[in-house]
Write a protein that holds these residues in place. Structure first.
Motif, PDB file in Angstrom:
ATOM      1  N   ARG A  87      15.612  13.640 -21.839  1.00 24.13           N
ATOM      2  CA  ARG A  87      15.504  14.427 -20.615  1.00 24.13           C
ATOM      3  C   ARG A  87      15.618  13.598 -19.347  1.00 24.13           C
ATOM      4  NH1 ARG A  87      13.889  16.592 -24.701  1.00 24.13           N
ATOM      5  NH2 ARG A  87      13.791  18.844 -25.025  1.00 24.13           N
ATOM      6  N   TYR A  88      15.142  12.361 -19.413  1.00 24.59           N
ATOM      7  CA  TYR A  88      15.127  11.547 -18.194  1.00 24.59           C
ATOM      8  C   TYR A  88      16.059  10.336 -18.257  1.00 24.59           C
ATOM      9  CZ  TYR A  88      11.385  14.269 -16.130  1.00 24.59           C
ATOM     10  OH  TYR A  88      10.663  15.268 -15.570  1.00 24.59           O
TER      11      TYR A  88
ATOM     12  N   TYR B 105       8.139  25.977  -9.028  1.00 25.19           N
ATOM     13  CA  TYR B 105       7.522  24.874  -9.769  1.00 25.19           C
ATOM     14  C   TYR B 105       6.041  24.742  -9.442  1.00 25.19           C
ATOM     15  CZ  TYR B 105       7.036  20.033 -11.451  1.00 25.19           C
ATOM     16  OH  TYR B 105       6.643  18.890 -12.096  1.00 25.19           O
ATOM     17  N   LYS B 106       5.211  24.886 -10.454  1.00 26.93           N
ATOM     18  CA  LYS B 106       3.760  24.652 -10.319  1.00 26.93           C
ATOM     19  C   LYS B 106       3.182  25.330  -9.081  1.00 26.93           C
ATOM     20  CE  LYS B 106       3.188  20.310 -12.732  1.00 26.93           C
ATOM     21  NZ  LYS B 106       2.628  18.980 -12.580  1.00 26.93           N
ATOM     22  N   ASP B 131       3.235  25.458 -15.490  1.00 31.47           N
ATOM     23  CA  ASP B 131       2.744  24.163 -15.963  1.00 31.47           C
ATOM     24  C   ASP B 131       3.758  23.027 -15.788  1.00 31.47           C
ATOM     25  OD1 ASP B 131       4.550  24.933 -17.812  1.00 31.47           O
ATOM     26  OD2 ASP B 131       3.220  24.893 -19.540  1.00 31.47           O
ATOM     27  N   GLY B 132       4.904  23.348 -15.201  1.00 29.75           N
ATOM     28  CA  GLY B 132       5.885  22.291 -14.942  1.00 29.75           C
ATOM     29  C   GLY B 132       6.674  21.862 -16.165  1.00 29.75           C
ATOM     30  N   ARG B 133       6.569  22.603 -17.250  1.00 27.64           N
ATOM     31  CA  ARG B 133       7.256  22.199 -18.470  1.00 27.64           C
ATOM     32  C   ARG B 133       8.774  22.376 -18.365  1.00 27.64           C
ATOM     33  NH1 ARG B 133       5.265  21.026 -23.255  1.00 27.64           N
ATOM     34  NH2 ARG B 133       3.801  20.027 -21.863  1.00 27.64           N
ATOM     35  N   GLY B 135      10.345  22.134 -15.675  1.00 30.53           N
ATOM     36  CA  GLY B 135      10.737  21.029 -14.798  1.00 30.53           C
ATOM     37  C   GLY B 135      11.051  19.778 -15.591  1.00 30.53           C
ATOM     38  N   ILE B 136      10.244  19.498 -16.603  1.00 33.56           N
ATOM     39  CA  ILE B 136      10.488  18.334 -17.454  1.00 33.56           C
ATOM     40  C   ILE B 136      11.787  18.515 -18.221  1.00 33.56           C
ATOM     41  CG2 ILE B 136       9.670  17.099 -19.500  1.00 33.56           C
ATOM     42  CD1 ILE B 136       6.863  17.349 -18.452  1.00 33.56           C
ATOM     43  N   GLU B 137      12.021  19.738 -18.719  1.00 30.98           N
ATOM     44  CA  GLU B 137      13.267  19.993 -19.442  1.00 30.98           C
ATOM     45  C   GLU B 137      14.476  19.699 -18.556  1.00 30.98           C
ATOM     46  OE1 GLU B 137      13.650  20.747 -22.614  1.00 30.98           O
ATOM     47  OE2 GLU B 137      11.495  20.816 -22.985  1.00 30.98           O
TER      48      GLU B 137
END
Lengths: 157, 184
Positions: A87-88, B105-106, B131-133, B135-137
């Protein structure tokens, strides 16, 4: 004296502070230990050169939680790192993989050390050669020996 | 040998000079994190709508099979630069007919509602990423971030930070035009 000790102790107290918050910590100590190991390998994406284990950033916390979630789901350490790497990108790894793009990064220190040893060795050997070059020829040696003899006999020029 | 060594300082100076030139280039941003998403399909995610808002939520499926590129903007009511960016994004929607989708986001739904009621809602769909999940994706590092997604669901472009100011708007407009041109 006691006051000084107290002051020093108080001064180092903040060093004990950790970014990992109590509500993040897993109940299983083995999993938690693995989570800590993984977190130390992952770079926080907003604080550049800090691992997520010691970062207070919101994203770092999210990633810590994600690491623990993956571990609880039964992922191996490598799988968790791969998950976040996907992902990063390479940026998130504190130890970047050896690929064509990172070849300079990995080999530059070796090349520099090699160059340093090479130049050091060259200049040292040249200095040694110069010292042997400086040896006197027999004619001069004879003149000096003669002068020394004269000196020892107490004579003067 | 001697002659070769005599040229060495010049070679070293050239190498170091090139390195410094690269390092001091004002266009180069050392904080720029390259996105792994570019030219990849959008990540898997599914977000519910913001409760109380009349636009639908956002999921991976909404981002493929579009007639043209769409813009996905990650925003939050607590994010001050987002407020400045809001006007720019609204203009893209009103003037250029861009289809703008949002990831909230959040953000607390009631804050998001108040924020959108005050500034207007240019988004045709908003997913609430509590929960920002998601966003991580998407690999985001903060808000705001804006992506251009091709009609087929491929991520074409990522902009980190608010699209505010002439340079940023010009850069983003160019990317958007390239995305539109590449598909028509």
């Amino acid at each position: 004296m006691r006051a000084v000790v107290l002051a020093v102790l108080l001064a180092v107290l903040p060093m004990l502070a950790q970014a990992v918050e109590p509500d993040e910590i897993l109940a299983d100590p083995a999993l938690e230990a693995r989570a800590r190991v993984i977190s130390k390998q992952l770079r926080c994406v907003v604080c550049q050169n800090q691992d997520i284990d010691s970062s207070n950033a919101g994203v770092a916390r999210d990633l810590r939680l994600l690491v623990r979630e993956r571990l609880t789901a039964g992922d191996s350490n490598a799988e968790v790192v791969d998950y976040i790497h996907a992902r990063y990108g390479d940026f998130v790894l504190l130890k970047p993989p050896f690929t064509r793009r990172t070849v300079v990064l990995w080999l530059a220190p070796l090349v520099l050390i090699f160059a340093a040893v090479l130049t050091g060795g060259l200049s040292l050997s040249r200095a040694r050669r110069r010292r042997t070059d400086a040896a006197l020829d027999p004619e001069d040696e004879a003149r000096i020996a003669a002068a020394m003899d004269r000196y020892k006999q107490g004579g003067s020029e | 040998m001697k002659r070769m060594l005599a040229g060495l300082p010049l070679v070293l100076a050239a190498i170091l000079g090139a390195f410094f030139l690269w390092g001091l280039d004002p266009e180069r941003d050392p904080n720029d994190i390259p996105s792994v998403l570019i030219s990849h399909p959008v990540p898997e995610f599914a977000l519910d709508p913001v409760p109380g808002l009349d636009v639908p939520g956002l999921a991976t499926a909404d981002l493929s099979g579009n007639p043209g590129p769409v813009v996905v903007n990650v925003f939050a009511s607590w994010c001050v630069p987002c407020k400045a960016e809001h006007a720019v994004l609204s203009r893209f929607v009103e003037r250029d007919g861009v289809r703008l989708l949002g990831i909230n986001y959040k953000d607390k739904p009631e804050d998001a509602l108040r924020w959108l009621a005050e500034l207007g809602n240019p988004y045709s769909a908003i997913g609430s990423d509590l929960d920002g999940r998601a966003g991580i994706e998407w690999g985001i590092s903060g808000v705001p971030e804006t992506f251009i997604v091709g009609g087929d669901g491929t991520v074409l472009y990522r902009y980190v930070g608010p699209i505010v100011g002439e340079d940023a708007v010009a850069k983003f407009t160019l990317a958007l035009q390239q995305a539109q041109g590449g598909l028509s």
